[in-house]
Design a protein around this motif. Structure first.
Motif, PDB file in Angstrom:
ATOM      1  N   SER A 189       0.507  -0.846   0.347  1.00  0.00           N
ATOM      2  CA  SER A 189      -0.184  -0.361  -0.224  1.00  0.00           C
ATOM      3  C   SER A 189       0.752   1.216  -0.009  1.00  0.00           C
ATOM      4  O   SER A 189       1.694   2.111   0.689  1.00  0.00           O
ATOM      5  CB  SER A 189      -0.878  -0.134   0.918  1.00  0.00           C
ATOM      6  OG  SER A 189      -1.025   0.993   1.551  1.00  0.00           O
ATOM      7  N   ASP A 208       1.069   3.193   2.946  1.00  0.00           N
ATOM      8  CA  ASP A 208       2.435   2.706   3.906  1.00  0.00           C
ATOM      9  C   ASP A 208       3.196   2.771   4.164  1.00  0.00           C
ATOM     10  O   ASP A 208       3.929   3.380   4.822  1.00  0.00           O
ATOM     11  CB  ASP A 208       1.710   0.953   4.528  1.00  0.00           C
ATOM     12  CG  ASP A 208       0.733   0.662   4.512  1.00  0.00           C
ATOM     13  OD1 ASP A 208      -0.147   1.574   5.770  1.00  0.00           O
ATOM     14  OD2 ASP A 208       0.002  -0.379   4.351  1.00  0.00           O
ATOM     15  N   TYR A 266       6.412   6.465  12.569  1.00  0.00           N
ATOM     16  CA  TYR A 266       6.224   7.180  10.708  1.00  0.00           C
ATOM     17  C   TYR A 266       7.136   8.210  10.599  1.00  0.00           C
ATOM     18  O   TYR A 266       7.094   9.142   9.567  1.00  0.00           O
ATOM     19  CB  TYR A 266       5.356   8.144  10.765  1.00  0.00           C
ATOM     20  CG  TYR A 266       4.122   7.443  11.743  1.00  0.00           C
ATOM     21  CD1 TYR A 266       3.421   5.783  10.632  1.00  0.00           C
ATOM     22  CD2 TYR A 266       3.772   7.387  13.448  1.00  0.00           C
ATOM     23  CE1 TYR A 266       1.959   5.494  11.326  1.00  0.00           C
ATOM     24  CE2 TYR A 266       2.504   6.657  13.438  1.00  0.00           C
ATOM     25  CZ  TYR A 266       1.551   5.629  12.736  1.00  0.00           C
ATOM     26  OH  TYR A 266       0.945   4.672  13.383  1.00  0.00           O
ATOM     27  N   TYR A 291       9.032  -1.317   8.441  1.00  0.00           N
ATOM     28  CA  TYR A 291       7.846  -1.849   9.343  1.00  0.00           C
ATOM     29  C   TYR A 291       8.437  -1.336  10.634  1.00  0.00           C
ATOM     30  O   TYR A 291       6.811  -0.908  11.080  1.00  0.00           O
ATOM     31  CB  TYR A 291       6.888  -2.331   8.921  1.00  0.00           C
ATOM     32  CG  TYR A 291       7.902  -4.036   8.892  1.00  0.00           C
ATOM     33  CD1 TYR A 291       7.232  -4.999  10.345  1.00  0.00           C
ATOM     34  CD2 TYR A 291       8.662  -4.898   8.197  1.00  0.00           C
ATOM     35  CE1 TYR A 291       7.996  -5.774  11.103  1.00  0.00           C
ATOM     36  CE2 TYR A 291       8.970  -5.700   8.735  1.00  0.00           C
ATOM     37  CZ  TYR A 291       8.688  -6.411   9.576  1.00  0.00           C
ATOM     38  OH  TYR A 291       9.108  -7.616  10.192  1.00  0.00           O
ATOM     39  N   ASN A 328       7.029   2.043  11.393  1.00  0.00           N
ATOM     40  CA  ASN A 328       5.717   2.352  10.825  1.00  0.00           C
ATOM     41  C   ASN A 328       6.623   3.654   9.239  1.00  0.00           C
ATOM     42  O   ASN A 328       5.264   4.317   9.148  1.00  0.00           O
ATOM     43  CB  ASN A 328       5.207   3.820  11.769  1.00  0.00           C
ATOM     44  CG  ASN A 328       4.229   2.366  12.879  1.00  0.00           C
ATOM     45  OD1 ASN A 328       5.145   1.417  12.698  1.00  0.00           O
ATOM     46  ND2 ASN A 328       3.942   2.987  13.485  1.00  0.00           N
ATOM     47  N   PRO A 349       5.294  -0.870   4.750  1.00  0.00           N
ATOM     48  CA  PRO A 349       4.275  -1.560   4.802  1.00  0.00           C
ATOM     49  C   PRO A 349       4.851  -2.831   5.222  1.00  0.00           C
ATOM     50  O   PRO A 349       6.210  -2.927   5.786  1.00  0.00           O
ATOM     51  CB  PRO A 349       3.589  -2.347   3.415  1.00  0.00           C
ATOM     52  CG  PRO A 349       4.078  -0.958   2.615  1.00  0.00           C
ATOM     53  CD  PRO A 349       5.472  -0.981   3.113  1.00  0.00           C
TER      54      PRO A 349
END
Length: 446
Positions: free
Chosen positions: A68, A71, A230, A341, A344, A347
């Protein structure tokens, strides 16, 4: 917009956002504008389809196997933070930690004789490290103990050496360390970018080594680094929020942003879309005042999307590998940065790796090969060069304060030094960073 401000900040790169936050906290009236419709400038985080793929591959759609698009938070200027470093002190000083969640980085590694090794940071780690033979380990352990015990204000710990006068080369010679050991201490622990430090006062290298060891001890992790969940795109936005809390005004998507000067060459305001905001000072990145900067170098980098961690790094989901210049026969170090991941930024099952260095040729594919060879198989890889600029103006004459472009390093120490120097030039005072470092620990628990 037709108002008067103490400072107008142009560009929402990390350096500009930190300054905007600090100046707002100081009670200055700040207007912050960016020609882009997103935060971050050069240091933005990109998603996969609309931003990263479009930038490097044009109109084609990325393969579905990459997962995605939303992500992905791919940092264009990827850098880890030293857990006890200056940036973390700035975050605590401004209370920006409440907007961010951090997670420790799994590993710090160094490239030596064609292999990747964990960086030993303490006397005990030195004894276990395969980087050195048995006798060299003992010598290195003695040196590490000297550094760990060194206290600038306690002459008893100096062993008769004045480190403001003794060069790093002279200090290391006292312990009889070989070139191989000096290489990883200087580049992977003290994080020097080239070998000039050997002829400079040893105090700087000792302080850098102490910072590394103290940061490593802070979270009991495999490295001294932390990184926001993130990605770094969270940082400019956190400082933007801070500025807004203290009355700063933000405007994105403002085309042109032309800086206006009076007859004496002093800044008087900024014009965008026919409106002029008056100000006493302008803070900006090099792209807003190209006539007041000069090109000082170029960074070559590769961005890879992978489905596995970097080999030989203990399956680390986030890691830095430093390739010292001497190991590659180069004039400057090469850096590998990988996160995944678990922070974050991609994905599930995907890893983002960056290879960067100060460019010495015009061919990033060939130049970055030693670092890319360490990655193993990649799903996709993108290459680019970008120019580095530094200001050449005299801020006391024109009241323009311009940040330097981001360098190839994968840690924040040089970036924050630039910010603090600019803060002092703008305000005439030093930022007090004697903060309680434990104040950030709550944010790191995840």
């Amino acid at each position: 917009m037709d108002e008067e401000y103490d400072v107008i900040v142009l560009g929402t790169g990390l350096k500009e956002c930190i300054l905007s936050g600090l100046l707002s906290v100081d009670g200055l009236k700040v207007l912050h504008m960016d020609r882009n419709d997103y935060y971050g400038g050069e240091s933005a985080s990109l998603n996969l389809i609309q931003q990263l793929w479009k930038r490097f591959r044009g109109a084609d759609a990325p393969p579905a196997s990459l997962g995605s698009s939303r992500d992905y938070n791919v940092d264009m200027i990827p850098k880890f933070m030293m857990a006890n470093g200056v940036l973390v002190r700035v975050l605590i000083h401004t209370d920006v930690t409440k907007y961010l969640s951090f997670k420790a980085v799994d590993g710090g590694f160094v490239y030596n004789k064609q292999k990747v090794h964990k960086v030993p940071a303490t006397d005990m780690e030195a004894l276990k490290s395969p980087l050195m033979g048995i006798f060299e380990k003992r010598r290195a352990r003695k040196f590490f103990i000297y550094v760990q015990d060194y206290n600038e204000s306690d002459p008893k710990t100096h062993e008769g050496l004045d480190l403001t006068r003794v060069t790093t080369k002279e200090l290391i010679a006292k312990y009889g360390l070989d070139d191989n050991t000096i290489d990883f201490i200087g580049h992977a622990l003290a994080l020097h970018r080239d070998d000039r430090y050997l002829n400079e006062p040893a105090i700087d290298t000792v302080k850098r080594m102490k910072l590394y060891a103290e940061s490593l001890a802070r979270f009991q992790g495999g490295s001294p680094y932390i990184y926001p969940l993130y990605g770094l795109g969270e940082l400019p936005q956190a400082f933007a929020r801070l500025s807004a809390v203290y009355g700063g005004t933000y405007m994105l998507n403002k085309p042109e942003c032309k800086v206006e000067f009076d007859g004496e060459g002093k800044v008087v305001g900024v014009t965008s879309e026919g409106e002029t905001a008056k100000c006493k000072k302008v803070v900006c990145d090099p792209s807003y005042l190209p006539g007041k900067v000069r090109k000082v170098g170029k960074v070559a980098r590769a961005i890879a999307i992978m489905s596995h961690p970097i080999p030989n790094t203990n399956d680390s989901h986030s890691v830095q590998v430093i390739l010292p210049q001497k190991q590659l026969g180069r004039k400057s170090d090469m850096y590998l940065f990988c996160c995944s991941y678990s922070h974050n930024v991609a994905p599930k099952g995907k890893f983002i790796a960056f290879v960067s260095t100060e460019a010495e040729t015009d061919n990033p594919q060939v130049e970055l090969k030693p670092g890319i060879d360490l990655l193993g198989p990649v799903d996709e890889i993108f290459f680019e060069n970008y120019d580095r600029y530094e200001p050449v103006n005299e801020p006391s004459l024109d009241n323009c304060f311009i940040s330097a472009s981001y360098d190839a390093t994968t840690h924040f120490e040089s970036t924050v030094t630039d910010v603090l120097n600019m803060y002092t030039m703008i305000t005439g005072k030093n930022l007090d960073l004697s903060v309680d470092l434990s104040a950030a620990s709550a944010a790191e628990e995840y």
